[in-house]
Scaffold this active site. Structure first.
Site, PDB file in Angstrom:
ATOM      1  N   TYR A 148       1.150  39.516  25.049  1.00 36.73           N
ATOM      2  CA  TYR A 148       0.740  40.861  25.491  1.00 36.73           C
ATOM      3  C   TYR A 148      -0.225  40.752  26.670  1.00 36.73           C
ATOM      4  CZ  TYR A 148      -1.869  45.262  25.561  1.00 36.73           C
ATOM      5  OH  TYR A 148      -2.492  46.427  25.961  1.00 36.73           O
ATOM      6  N   LYS A 179       0.372  41.943  30.593  1.00 35.56           N
ATOM      7  CA  LYS A 179      -0.513  42.915  31.251  1.00 35.56           C
ATOM      8  C   LYS A 179      -1.172  42.310  32.496  1.00 35.56           C
ATOM      9  CE  LYS A 179      -0.505  46.801  28.784  1.00 35.56           C
ATOM     10  NZ  LYS A 179      -0.470  48.171  29.312  1.00 35.56           N
ATOM     11  N   THR A 182      -6.121  46.220  30.648  1.00 31.94           N
ATOM     12  CA  THR A 182      -6.757  46.069  29.348  1.00 31.94           C
ATOM     13  C   THR A 182      -7.789  44.944  29.312  1.00 31.94           C
ATOM     14  OG1 THR A 182      -6.297  45.188  27.122  1.00 31.94           O
ATOM     15  CG2 THR A 182      -4.636  44.774  28.762  1.00 31.94           C
ATOM     16  N   GLN A 228      -1.242  57.338  21.465  1.00 29.90           N
ATOM     17  CA  GLN A 228      -2.594  57.908  21.322  1.00 29.90           C
ATOM     18  C   GLN A 228      -3.123  58.436  22.660  1.00 29.90           C
ATOM     19  OE1 GLN A 228      -6.514  56.003  19.526  1.00 29.90           O
ATOM     20  NE2 GLN A 228      -6.261  55.283  21.628  1.00 29.90           N
ATOM     21  N   GLU A 284      -7.844  42.848  27.138  1.00 25.91           N
ATOM     22  CA  GLU A 284      -7.128  41.641  26.693  1.00 25.91           C
ATOM     23  C   GLU A 284      -6.913  40.672  27.861  1.00 25.91           C
ATOM     24  OE1 GLU A 284      -5.476  40.368  23.632  1.00 25.91           O
ATOM     25  OE2 GLU A 284      -7.184  41.487  22.913  1.00 25.91           O
ATOM     26  N   ALA A 327       3.813  51.094  26.720  1.00 29.55           N
ATOM     27  CA  ALA A 327       3.757  49.640  26.537  1.00 29.55           C
ATOM     28  C   ALA A 327       4.135  49.281  25.111  1.00 29.55           C
ATOM     29  CB  ALA A 327       2.345  49.119  26.811  1.00 29.55           C
TER      30      ALA A 327
HETATM   31  P1  NAP Z   1       0.381  53.365  21.979  1.00 29.85           P
HETATM   32  O1  NAP Z   1      -0.190  54.400  21.072  1.00 29.85           O
HETATM   33  O2  NAP Z   1       1.026  52.162  21.389  1.00 29.85           O
HETATM   34  O3  NAP Z   1       1.447  54.096  22.927  1.00 29.85           O
HETATM   35  C1  NAP Z   1       2.317  53.392  23.741  1.00 29.85           C
HETATM   36  C2  NAP Z   1       3.574  54.236  23.985  1.00 29.85           C
HETATM   37  O4  NAP Z   1       4.475  53.498  24.829  1.00 29.85           O
HETATM   38  C3  NAP Z   1       4.344  54.577  22.713  1.00 29.85           C
HETATM   39  O5  NAP Z   1       4.439  55.979  22.609  1.00 29.85           O
HETATM   40  C4  NAP Z   1       5.714  53.953  22.929  1.00 29.85           C
HETATM   41  O6  NAP Z   1       6.778  54.745  22.509  1.00 29.85           O
HETATM   42  C5  NAP Z   1       5.783  53.836  24.444  1.00 29.85           C
HETATM   43  N1  NAP Z   1       6.771  52.831  24.847  1.00 29.85           N
HETATM   44  C6  NAP Z   1       6.941  51.586  24.340  1.00 29.85           C
HETATM   45  N2  NAP Z   1       7.986  50.986  24.922  1.00 29.85           N
HETATM   46  C7  NAP Z   1       8.498  51.860  25.817  1.00 29.85           C
HETATM   47  C8  NAP Z   1       9.597  51.814  26.702  1.00 29.85           C
HETATM   48  N3  NAP Z   1      10.399  50.762  26.801  1.00 29.85           N
HETATM   49  N4  NAP Z   1       9.832  52.903  27.490  1.00 29.85           N
HETATM   50  C9  NAP Z   1       9.059  54.001  27.392  1.00 29.85           C
HETATM   51  N5  NAP Z   1       8.013  54.106  26.549  1.00 29.85           N
HETATM   52  C10 NAP Z   1       7.739  53.042  25.767  1.00 29.85           C
HETATM   53  O7  NAP Z   1      -0.708  52.866  23.004  1.00 29.85           O
HETATM   54  P2  NAP Z   1      -2.128  53.526  23.414  1.00 29.85           P
HETATM   55  O8  NAP Z   1      -3.170  53.009  22.504  1.00 29.85           O
HETATM   56  O9  NAP Z   1      -1.949  54.972  23.624  1.00 29.85           O
HETATM   57  O10 NAP Z   1      -2.380  52.798  24.804  1.00 29.85           O
HETATM   58  C11 NAP Z   1      -1.872  53.321  26.027  1.00 29.85           C
HETATM   59  C12 NAP Z   1      -1.763  52.205  27.049  1.00 29.85           C
HETATM   60  O11 NAP Z   1      -3.045  51.639  27.276  1.00 29.85           O
HETATM   61  C13 NAP Z   1      -0.880  51.034  26.642  1.00 29.85           C
HETATM   62  O12 NAP Z   1      -0.259  50.557  27.808  1.00 29.85           O
HETATM   63  C14 NAP Z   1      -1.850  49.985  26.108  1.00 29.85           C
HETATM   64  O13 NAP Z   1      -1.303  48.695  26.264  1.00 29.85           O
HETATM   65  C15 NAP Z   1      -3.038  50.232  27.018  1.00 29.85           C
HETATM   66  N6  NAP Z   1      -4.364  49.936  26.463  1.00 29.85           N
HETATM   67  C16 NAP Z   1      -4.738  50.482  25.265  1.00 29.85           C
HETATM   68  C17 NAP Z   1      -6.009  50.254  24.785  1.00 29.85           C
HETATM   69  C18 NAP Z   1      -6.476  50.852  23.490  1.00 29.85           C
HETATM   70  O14 NAP Z   1      -7.490  50.374  22.949  1.00 29.85           O
HETATM   71  N7  NAP Z   1      -5.827  51.882  22.979  1.00 29.85           N
HETATM   72  C19 NAP Z   1      -6.914  49.471  25.539  1.00 29.85           C
HETATM   73  C20 NAP Z   1      -6.503  48.959  26.755  1.00 29.85           C
HETATM   74  C21 NAP Z   1      -5.226  49.221  27.227  1.00 29.85           C
HETATM   75  P3  NAP Z   1       7.171  54.947  20.953  1.00 29.85           P
HETATM   76  O15 NAP Z   1       6.216  56.001  20.457  1.00 29.85           O
HETATM   77  O16 NAP Z   1       8.571  55.398  21.036  1.00 29.85           O
HETATM   78  O17 NAP Z   1       6.966  53.627  20.277  1.00 29.85           O
HETATM   79  O1  G4F Z   2      -6.937  46.536  16.430  1.00 32.13           O
HETATM   80  P1  G4F Z   2      -6.306  45.335  17.003  1.00 32.13           P
HETATM   81  O2  G4F Z   2      -4.889  45.074  16.648  1.00 32.13           O
HETATM   82  O3  G4F Z   2      -6.510  45.460  18.565  1.00 32.13           O
HETATM   83  P2  G4F Z   2      -6.494  44.390  19.764  1.00 32.13           P
HETATM   84  O4  G4F Z   2      -5.693  43.197  19.425  1.00 32.13           O
HETATM   85  O5  G4F Z   2      -7.896  44.179  20.183  1.00 32.13           O
HETATM   86  O6  G4F Z   2      -5.680  45.193  20.881  1.00 32.13           O
HETATM   87  C1  G4F Z   2      -5.956  46.557  21.170  1.00 32.13           C
HETATM   88  O7  G4F Z   2      -6.942  46.627  22.178  1.00 32.13           O
HETATM   89  C2  G4F Z   2      -6.551  46.074  23.440  1.00 32.13           C
HETATM   90  C3  G4F Z   2      -7.753  46.228  24.382  1.00 32.13           C
HETATM   91  O8  G4F Z   2      -8.610  45.136  24.210  1.00 32.13           O
HETATM   92  C4  G4F Z   2      -5.332  46.816  23.940  1.00 32.13           C
HETATM   93  F1  G4F Z   2      -4.963  46.328  25.156  1.00 32.13           F
HETATM   94  C5  G4F Z   2      -4.193  46.669  22.954  1.00 32.13           C
HETATM   95  O9  G4F Z   2      -3.074  47.432  23.399  1.00 32.13           O
HETATM   96  C6  G4F Z   2      -4.649  47.218  21.604  1.00 32.13           C
HETATM   97  O10 G4F Z   2      -4.859  48.601  21.728  1.00 32.13           O
HETATM   98  O11 G4F Z   2      -7.137  44.030  16.601  1.00 32.13           O
HETATM   99  C7  G4F Z   2      -8.519  43.944  16.832  1.00 32.13           C
HETATM  100  C8  G4F Z   2      -9.052  42.668  16.186  1.00 32.13           C
HETATM  101  C9  G4F Z   2      -8.253  41.410  16.526  1.00 32.13           C
HETATM  102  O12 G4F Z   2      -9.151  40.366  16.780  1.00 32.13           O
HETATM  103  C10 G4F Z   2      -7.481  41.104  15.259  1.00 32.13           C
HETATM  104  O13 G4F Z   2      -7.203  39.727  15.051  1.00 32.13           O
HETATM  105  O14 G4F Z   2      -8.953  42.813  14.766  1.00 32.13           O
HETATM  106  C11 G4F Z   2      -8.468  41.605  14.223  1.00 32.13           C
HETATM  107  N1  G4F Z   2      -7.848  41.887  12.926  1.00 32.13           N
HETATM  108  C12 G4F Z   2      -8.263  41.366  11.732  1.00 32.13           C
HETATM  109  N2  G4F Z   2      -7.476  41.802  10.754  1.00 32.13           N
HETATM  110  C13 G4F Z   2      -6.782  42.668  12.694  1.00 32.13           C
HETATM  111  C14 G4F Z   2      -6.546  42.611  11.326  1.00 32.13           C
HETATM  112  N3  G4F Z   2      -6.040  43.418  13.527  1.00 32.13           N
HETATM  113  C15 G4F Z   2      -5.026  44.139  12.987  1.00 32.13           C
HETATM  114  N4  G4F Z   2      -4.289  44.918  13.799  1.00 32.13           N
HETATM  115  N5  G4F Z   2      -4.747  44.112  11.643  1.00 32.13           N
HETATM  116  C16 G4F Z   2      -5.469  43.363  10.763  1.00 32.13           C
HETATM  117  O15 G4F Z   2      -5.209  43.353   9.565  1.00 32.13           O
END
Ligand code: NAP
Ligand code: G4F
Length: 341
Positions: A149, A153, A125, A12, A127, A82
């Site tokens: 996770y 991180k 993050t 994303q 987290e 990641a």
């Molecule tokens: P995402 O949609 O899950 O994208 C992560 C990407 O990392 C995927 O495209 C995945 O590839 C790639 N990847 C996984 N393992 C890899 C490896 N071994 N080598 C190279 N690439 C690899 O995550 P996102 O939501 O865009 O988030 C971006 C970053 O911000 C992540 O590090 C996440 O932990 C961090 N983050 C996200 C949030 C959030 O709310 N979105 C908040 C805080 C931090 P594939 O497509 O092949 O699976």
């Molecule tokens: O959408 P989630 O899976 O996101 P979570 O665990 O907050 O993590 C995301 O945000 C992080 C930043 O704070 C990133 F670092 C991480 O990479 C990712 O992008 O879950 C959000 C909440 C959790 O408390 C989970 O227990 O929703 C609750 N939940 C309840 N039912 C669920 C569900 N989560 C998921 N995925 N699926 C369910 O059915």
């Protein structure tokens, strides 16, 4: 022309950041791991697939990481790759740690040895705050991760800070709270709920299951957060910043809001020790299921972004209600397209 590398280009944030940097006039390289799936649907949706130069770089493969960074001498490297799904990290803790923690160290070593002038962004993050020690959470709040996770991180965050202090590298960490969009993967709760509710609306699904509906998150809009990443990399010196909205909402509120957006009324009831949401015709539309609960949960996240506002001039514009409205609108359009096909 500045040259940027984005790892996690298929994700994303990778897609939105690539679009932004292209608009800023960068030459954008997207690091991708090899996969049998050759579709880049997010880049295609943003109409930038042909503008991003894809290079293979798996964070698990040290020589691969070293070669790519040595050969290209990028101005900016954004590490977004990641294993990013918290739930999966309980089932695959070693893989998660190898990619999320050691993967970062592989990149940092490559920069230190071969490309010391490259600026580095690490995707930290909220987290990290886990079992929160302070409300709201800011840059100085002590960390207490609650999942493999989160712990992976934590290593990544501190090793990035350590290389900054030890070797004078331009390393910056964005401590980003949850940010969502129509490009979010379906395993995450916002997209899962929005997709399921829209399918219910269109008669394509009867009901769906979720886990802990009491968990609260600070949900923002992804395109605004990648702009924050860019600002951090343009700052005079490397530092760490929280990006958040300052609002928190429960999963229960998220479900209610999504149903409200499609005009379906629901009420909550308890049935056979499970919480269910029933519509006004008496149909169960949502059910809680232990399968989706985590062994240890992060109950409440809410961020204080005042440092980013003061130092970078960054502020969130899209808050919870608007975010869910955007996601529902886009999902309904996508489902309509599916029907046409
Ligand atoms: P995402 O949609 O899950 O994208 C992560 C990407 O990392 C995927 O495209 C995945 O590839 C790639 N990847 C996984 N393992 C890899 C490896 N071994 N080598 C190279 N690439 C690899 O995550 P996102 O939501 O865009 O988030 C971006 C970053 O911000 C992540 O590090 C996440 O932990 C961090 N983050 C996200 C949030 C959030 O709310 N979105 C908040 C805080 C931090 P594939 O497509 O092949 O699976
Ligand atoms: O959408 P989630 O899976 O996101 P979570 O665990 O907050 O993590 C995301 O945000 C992080 C930043 O704070 C990133 F670092 C991480 O990479 C990712 O992008 O879950 C959000 C909440 C959790 O408390 C989970 O227990 O929703 C609750 N939940 C309840 N039912 C669920 C569900 N989560 C998921 N995925 N699926 C369910 O059915």
């Amino acid at each position: 022309m500045k040259k940027a590398l984005i790892t996690g280009i298929r994700g994303q944030d990778g897609a939105y950041l690539a679009k932004l940097l292209l608009e800023m006039g960068y030459e954008v390289y997207g690091a991708d791991r090899r996969s049998s799936d050759s579709s880049y649907w997010r880049l295609e949706k943003l109409k930038i697939k042909d503008k991003v130069k894809i290079i293979y770089m798996d964070l698990l493969e040290e020589s691969n990481v070293f070669e790519v960074i040595k050969e290209n001498k990028f101005d900016e490297i954004y590490n977004l790759a990641a294993q990013s799904f918290v739930h999966a990290s309980f089932k695959q803790p070693l893989l998660t740690s190898n990619v999320n923690a050691l993967g970062v160290l592989r990149i940092l070593e490559a920069i230190r040895l071969f490309s010391k002038d490259s600026k580095f962004y690490q995707a930290s993050t909220s987290e990290l705050f886990g079992k929160v020690q302070e409300i709201p959470q800011k840059e100085t709040t002590p960390f207490y991760p609650r999942s493999p996770y989160g712990v992976s991180k934590l290593f990544a965050h501190w090793i990035t800070v350590n290389y900054r202090e030890a070797y004078g590298m331009f390393n910056t960490c964005g401590i980003l709270f949850n940010h969502e969009s129509p490009l979010r993967s379906i395993e995450f709760i916002t997209k899962k709920v929005v997709n399921s509710v829209c399918m219910v609306k269109k008669g394509m699904l009867e009901s769906f299951k979720v886990g802990n509906i009491w968990a609260k998150r600070d949900w923002g809009y992804a395109p605004e957060y990648v702009y924050g990443m860019y600002l951090m990399m343009q700052h005079d010196y490397p530092d760490d910043f929280v990006l958040a909205t300052g609002e928190t909402h429960s999963v229960k509120e998220l479900i209610e809001k999504a149903f409200q957006c499609v005009g379906i009324e629901i009420k909550w009831e308890e049935k056979n020790n499970r919480i269910v949401a029933v519509d006004n015709k008496g149909f169960i539309r949502v059910e809680t299921d232990p399968e989706f609960f985590r062994p240890s949960e992060v109950d409440l996240l809410v961020g204080d972004y005042s440092k980013a506002k003061k130092v970078l001039g960054w502020e969130p514009k899209t808050k919870f209600d608007k975010l869910i409205e955007i996601m529902v609108e886009e999902e309904l359009k996508d489902l309509e397209m599916l029907k046409v096909k």
